[in-house]
Design an enzyme around this catalytic site. Structure first.
Site, mmCIF file in Angstrom:
data_model
loop_
_atom_site.group_PDB
_atom_site.id
_atom_site.type_symbol
_atom_site.label_atom_id
_atom_site.label_comp_id
_atom_site.label_asym_id
_atom_site.label_seq_id
_atom_site.Cartn_x
_atom_site.Cartn_y
_atom_site.Cartn_z
ATOM 1 N N ASN A 149 0.810 -1.218 0.000
ATOM 2 C CA ASN A 149 0.000 0.000 0.000
ATOM 3 C C ASN A 149 0.848 1.276 0.000
ATOM 4 O OD1 ASN A 149 -2.207 -1.618 -0.250
ATOM 5 N ND2 ASN A 149 -2.766 -1.556 1.922
ATOM 6 N N ARG A 160 -7.452 -1.078 -6.515
ATOM 7 C CA ARG A 160 -7.856 0.160 -5.848
ATOM 8 C C ARG A 160 -6.855 1.276 -6.100
ATOM 9 N NH1 ARG A 160 -12.728 1.098 -4.843
ATOM 10 N NH2 ARG A 160 -12.979 2.770 -3.373
ATOM 11 N N CYS A 184 -10.237 -5.502 -4.146
ATOM 12 C CA CYS A 184 -10.921 -6.650 -3.540
ATOM 13 C C CYS A 184 -12.353 -6.277 -3.190
ATOM 14 C CB CYS A 184 -10.176 -7.088 -2.280
ATOM 15 S SG CYS A 184 -8.603 -7.876 -2.611
ATOM 16 N N ARG A 239 -17.429 0.289 -1.811
ATOM 17 C CA ARG A 239 -16.191 1.069 -1.670
ATOM 18 C C ARG A 239 -16.296 2.326 -2.536
ATOM 19 N NH1 ARG A 239 -10.928 -2.839 -1.923
ATOM 20 N NH2 ARG A 239 -9.951 -1.090 -0.850
ATOM 21 N N PRO A 240 -17.143 3.270 -2.074
ATOM 22 C CA PRO A 240 -17.315 4.480 -2.894
ATOM 23 C C PRO A 240 -16.052 5.339 -2.897
ATOM 24 C CG PRO A 240 -18.446 4.704 -0.782
ATOM 25 C CD PRO A 240 -17.885 3.312 -0.817
ATOM 26 N N ILE A 241 -16.022 6.346 -3.805
ATOM 27 C CA ILE A 241 -14.873 7.274 -3.814
ATOM 28 C C ILE A 241 -15.370 8.710 -3.571
ATOM 29 C CG2 ILE A 241 -13.349 5.829 -5.231
ATOM 30 C CD1 ILE A 241 -14.018 7.791 -7.581
ATOM 31 N N ASP A 242 -16.499 8.821 -2.869
ATOM 32 C CA ASP A 242 -17.082 10.153 -2.652
ATOM 33 C C ASP A 242 -16.142 11.097 -1.896
ATOM 34 O OD1 ASP A 242 -17.536 8.279 -0.606
ATOM 35 O OD2 ASP A 242 -19.231 9.397 0.200
ATOM 36 N N ASP A 254 -7.062 -5.799 7.561
ATOM 37 C CA ASP A 254 -6.416 -6.722 6.616
ATOM 38 C C ASP A 254 -5.954 -8.023 7.274
ATOM 39 O OD1 ASP A 254 -6.722 -4.703 4.748
ATOM 40 O OD2 ASP A 254 -4.741 -3.872 5.133
ATOM 41 N N ILE A 307 -14.195 -1.479 9.461
ATOM 42 C CA ILE A 307 -13.766 -0.634 8.344
ATOM 43 C C ILE A 307 -14.609 -0.885 7.096
ATOM 44 C CG2 ILE A 307 -11.789 0.094 6.907
ATOM 45 C CD1 ILE A 307 -11.161 0.498 9.832
HETATM 46 N N1 EPU Z 1 -14.803 5.175 2.124
HETATM 47 C C1 EPU Z 1 -15.899 5.874 1.660
HETATM 48 N N2 EPU Z 1 -15.707 6.820 0.700
HETATM 49 C C2 EPU Z 1 -14.486 7.098 0.184
HETATM 50 C C3 EPU Z 1 -13.356 6.375 0.657
HETATM 51 C C4 EPU Z 1 -13.541 5.419 1.631
HETATM 52 O O1 EPU Z 1 -17.012 5.659 2.114
HETATM 53 O O2 EPU Z 1 -14.391 7.970 -0.691
HETATM 54 C C5 EPU Z 1 -14.979 4.152 3.159
HETATM 55 C C6 EPU Z 1 -14.646 2.751 2.612
HETATM 56 O O3 EPU Z 1 -15.736 2.200 1.899
HETATM 57 C C7 EPU Z 1 -14.309 2.006 3.864
HETATM 58 C C8 EPU Z 1 -13.642 3.089 4.740
HETATM 59 O O4 EPU Z 1 -14.063 4.338 4.196
HETATM 60 O O5 EPU Z 1 -15.471 1.552 4.479
HETATM 61 C C9 EPU Z 1 -12.127 3.028 4.788
HETATM 62 O O6 EPU Z 1 -11.593 3.071 3.491
HETATM 63 P P1 EPU Z 1 -10.126 3.626 3.158
HETATM 64 O O7 EPU Z 1 -10.292 4.680 2.138
HETATM 65 O O8 EPU Z 1 -9.403 3.938 4.422
HETATM 66 O O9 EPU Z 1 -9.465 2.348 2.530
HETATM 67 P P2 EPU Z 1 -8.850 2.181 1.100
HETATM 68 O O10 EPU Z 1 -7.966 3.348 0.786
HETATM 69 O O11 EPU Z 1 -9.892 1.789 0.132
HETATM 70 C C10 EPU Z 1 -6.688 1.037 2.012
HETATM 71 C C11 EPU Z 1 -5.925 -0.201 1.652
HETATM 72 C C12 EPU Z 1 -6.690 -1.421 2.132
HETATM 73 C C13 EPU Z 1 -6.870 -1.331 3.646
HETATM 74 C C14 EPU Z 1 -7.603 -0.025 3.987
HETATM 75 C C15 EPU Z 1 -7.734 0.204 5.478
HETATM 76 C C16 EPU Z 1 -4.796 0.482 -0.378
HETATM 77 C C17 EPU Z 1 -4.646 0.341 -1.841
HETATM 78 N N3 EPU Z 1 -5.749 -0.241 0.211
HETATM 79 O O12 EPU Z 1 -7.943 0.923 1.328
HETATM 80 O O13 EPU Z 1 -5.879 -2.547 1.830
HETATM 81 O O14 EPU Z 1 -7.656 -2.415 4.086
HETATM 82 O O15 EPU Z 1 -6.863 1.106 3.431
HETATM 83 O O16 EPU Z 1 -6.512 0.217 6.103
HETATM 84 O O17 EPU Z 1 -4.052 1.208 0.267
HETATM 85 C C18 EPU Z 1 -5.477 -4.820 1.370
HETATM 86 O O18 EPU Z 1 -4.269 -4.538 1.337
HETATM 87 O O19 EPU Z 1 -5.897 -6.006 1.321
HETATM 88 C C19 EPU Z 1 -6.450 -3.741 1.452
HETATM 89 C C20 EPU Z 1 -7.734 -3.918 1.222
#
Ligand code: EPU
Length: 415
Positions: free
Chosen positions: A22, A91, A115, A120-123, A303, A325
């Site tokens: 990551n 992602r 995954c 997993r929105p990007i809002d 994770d 999470i």
């Molecule tokens: N979320 C939203 N809107 C957004 C962004 C996130 O609602 O715009 C929500 C997500 O749906 C989730 C929460 O916020 O429920 C946390 O999401 P976060 O953005 O912190 O996670 P991520 O960036 O999608 C990264 C890692 C994940 C790891 C998580 C938490 C990367 C590429 N991925 O995901 O890694 O689980 O942070 O630490 O950095 C893995 O390595 O297997 C993996 C899934």
């Protein structure tokens, strides 16, 4: 690809851990912010990294990747359009948005994948870009984001999202003025990305309640080594808590990034020793129950919840894990039920009752960490289980089959 694998007694060995997935997936696109040559060391050889490098090559960069060292150099006027459909498979491809906005003021790409862990929105990312003076449109799974000029902003994230924090940093590094980000994610991979950007001349201050990023016009070349993969290390340390292990050592790790995992290992009755850059884990004699919630760093990482589940199946005791999470990171529960594991899910909490006799099973991996947990579960039984779709494990575990060899495990691969 199907992995056929079984357990045996007295497993032992040592493995090398490489850089954090990551960190790699955000630092590779961050290299776009520099006009010169960027060298990044300790990069894991995993499929997510290969895809990020392929995208970078497609848009006009010279990329080399040997012995875990990546070099990146612009070779022509780069394109601001990502046409490689593999961007939809992970992602981290959304880190090109922040980096390309900083460098080219525009980006067009596919929406990210990754995954399947629930919605997993990007809002939050989109709000970040809007507040930095960008506009966007989404059509047919393609997002286009543009700005005339990035302007510093005050960003208060609704949740300390790892991805939104990193994109906010990437997009504000060259914005005019100072951007403040509160409620930011404190994961070590976020700090690693900041340190990488600082090594190229970014001005970023980390305080206890906010990040302060002052835009600069140019960033200079760098030679940077990324941190160890605490999730890869934590996965193997938990694997070493399988009672069929005598011990398991992981090398090239920073134990200070693994505090919550090491605490859990002690609580369930395991032991560990830290020497220099290595940690050796010894499994519990009897696994003790634990009740925990996953949480943002420094909490217990989401994770690692799936592999911990497997460890808790070994002895008679009822534990619980609450997933805080992601809304649906439970695929392993259904697969483990095929081995007759006693796990019940209620909302976001699952109860794991250990001690019942597990059987071999034919399982299917659907996500990276879930796949690792199914391998661990197979090791609990001295008869061959199969795991289909095992290739998903290459997204995040460096040299996985080589590591199985180092542990002298009994396995075969059916292509
Ligand atoms: N979320 C939203 N809107 C957004 C962004 C996130 O609602 O715009 C929500 C997500 O749906 C989730 C929460 O916020 O429920 C946390 O999401 P976060 O953005 O912190 O996670 P991520 O960036 O999608 C990264 C890692 C994940 C790891 C998580 C938490 C990367 C590429 N991925 O995901 O890694 O689980 O942070 O630490 O950095 C893995 O390595 O297997 C993996 C899934």
């Amino acid at each position: 690809m199907i992995l056929k694998i079984k357990g045996k007694n007295q497993i032992q060995g040592e493995l090398d851990i490489y850089g954090a997935k990551n960190s790699a997936v955000s630092i590779i696109p961050a290299a776009i912010l520099c006009d010169g040559i960027v060298t990044i060391r300790n990069i894991p050889d995993i499929s997510d990294v290969r895809i990020m490098l392929e995208i970078l090559t497609d848009i006009g960069y010279d990329v080399t990747f040997n012995n875990h060292i990546v070099t990146i150099k612009k070779n022509k006027k780069p394109s601001w359009v990502i046409k490689n459909t593999k961007a939809t498979s992970l992602r981290g491809s959304y880190y090109f948005y922040g980096a390309m906005l900083s460098q080219f003021k525009k980006v067009s790409s596919f929406l990210p994948g990754g995954c399947k862990l629930g919605s997993r929105p990007i809002d939050y990312h989109l709000e970040v870009f809007k507040s930095l003076n960008c506009s966007y449109k989404i059509k047919d799974n393609i997002i286009t984001i543009k700005t005339r000029k990035l302007k510093a902003s005050i960003i208060n994230l609704p949740y300390p999202s790892v991805g939104a924090t990193i994109n906010a940093i990437l997009a504000s590094c060259k914005a005019k003025g100072t951007t403040y980000i509160t409620n930011y994610a404190r994961e070590p991979e976020v700090i690693d990305t900041i340190n990488f950007l600082k090594s190229m001349g970014s001005i970023i201050k980390i305080t206890s309640d906010r990040l302060e990023i002052t835009g600069v016009k140019r960033l200079h070349p760098t030679d940077y080594t990324i941190i160890c993969d605490r999730i890869e290390a934590g996965s193997y340390l938990l694997m070493g808590c399988i009672k069929k292990f005598k011990y398991l050592t992981v090398n090239n790790v920073d134990a200070s990034l693994l505090t919550s995992v090491l605490d859990v290992i002690l609580k369930i009755g395991g032991r560990y020793e830290i020497t220099n850059n290595s940690i050796t884990v010894f499994p519990p004699e009897v696994v003790k129950a634990i009740n925990l919630e996953t949480g943002p760093y420094p909490g217990f990482p989401t994770d690692l919840a799936q592999v911990l589940t497997v460890i808790l199946l070994q002895d008679e005791a009822t534990s619980s894990i609450t997933e805080k999470i992601f809304s649906d990171r439970f695929s392993h529960i259904y697969e483990l039920s095929k081995m007759k594991a006693n796990i019940t899910l209620d909302g976001a909490t699952y109860q794991i009752t250990g001690g019942s006799k597990l059987t071999k099973a034919d399982m299917e991996a659907s996500d990276l960490r879930g796949a690792f947990s199914l391998v661990c579960a197979s090791l609990l039984v001295n008869a061959f289980s199969t795991i289909s779709n095992i290739e998903v494990i290459f997204r995040g575990y460096n040299d996985f089959f080589n590591n199985l060899d180092k542990l002298k495990l009994n396995y075969s691969i059916i292509e």
